[in-house]
Design an enzyme around this catalytic site. Sequence first.
Site, PDB file in Angstrom:
ATOM      1  CE1 TYR A  40      -4.551  -1.579   1.094  1.00  0.00           C
ATOM      2  CE2 TYR A  40      -5.371  -3.386  -0.350  1.00  0.00           C
ATOM      3  CZ  TYR A  40      -5.761  -2.308   0.312  1.00  0.00           C
ATOM      4  OH  TYR A  40      -6.717  -1.713   0.235  1.00  0.00           O
ATOM      5  CG  HIS A  70      -1.417  -3.622   8.304  1.00  0.00           C
ATOM      6  ND1 HIS A  70      -1.174  -3.629   9.627  1.00  0.00           N
ATOM      7  CD2 HIS A  70      -2.842  -3.248   8.276  1.00  0.00           C
ATOM      8  CE1 HIS A  70      -2.131  -3.870  10.177  1.00  0.00           C
ATOM      9  NE2 HIS A  70      -3.305  -3.618   9.531  1.00  0.00           N
ATOM     10  CG  ASN A  78     -11.958  -5.924   8.510  1.00  0.00           C
ATOM     11  OD1 ASN A  78     -11.940  -6.696   7.324  1.00  0.00           O
ATOM     12  ND2 ASN A  78     -12.924  -4.951   8.505  1.00  0.00           N
ATOM     13  CG  ASP A  86       1.577  -4.793  11.039  1.00  0.00           C
ATOM     14  OD1 ASP A  86       1.020  -5.902  10.786  1.00  0.00           O
ATOM     15  OD2 ASP A  86       1.104  -3.779  11.364  1.00  0.00           O
ATOM     16  CG  ASN A 104      -8.583  -3.683  12.752  1.00  0.00           C
ATOM     17  OD1 ASN A 104      -8.905  -3.403  13.890  1.00  0.00           O
ATOM     18  ND2 ASN A 104      -8.843  -2.759  11.927  1.00  0.00           N
TER      19      ASN A 104
END
Length: 202
Positions: free
Chosen positions: A14, A19, A66, A91, A112
């Site tokens: 990631y 994000h 989340n 973001d 989230n």
Amino acid sequence: MFLVVGLGNPGRQYQGNRHNVGFRIVDQLAARAGASSPRDKFGAELFEISLGAERVLLCKPMEFMNVSGQAVRHAAGFHKIPAANVIVVHDELDVPFARLKLGVGGGAGGHNGIRSLIQELGTPDFPRVRVGIGRPPAEWKGADYVLANFTGAEQPLLPEILDLASDAVTEIITRGMSAAMNKFNRKTDKAAAKNDTGRGDA
């Protein structure tokens, strides 16, 4: 004392995602301050630095987006940091790429991580540094877009954007939100000029 939270997802896969820009800004602030390796506590990576006369705890929640708010609630509670001093960097789809939007409060806007923070802190009224990533192309789903890496056209602008967002956090802490909003709620001339040439395909 201030708590600066950068939002992202843990894991190498990631790292370059849109994000995860919040993680990158926390890392930038830590590097600027010459912080040592982070300590793992409350389900987060934490660095302690000073900005001006203020003690600052930098936080990268290491649970997924989340449930980011859980680590933040624990860290803020342990250090008795009120929500007004919890600065969240994340973001933002609804802000054009290369822009920042600073403010206090508001809804989650489909993010989230912000939704989790509002739930866990019990209030939406915390300072935010929204880092614009722009809207996805029509054929893209929003979730796929935020979990994709920045494009080749966007990559050269990232160091400047990370610097700008780090400066904005510093300004909030040392001079207050009003001063920071007046200074940073705009697009830098250089970024604007480059961005207007087109961003390319994701």
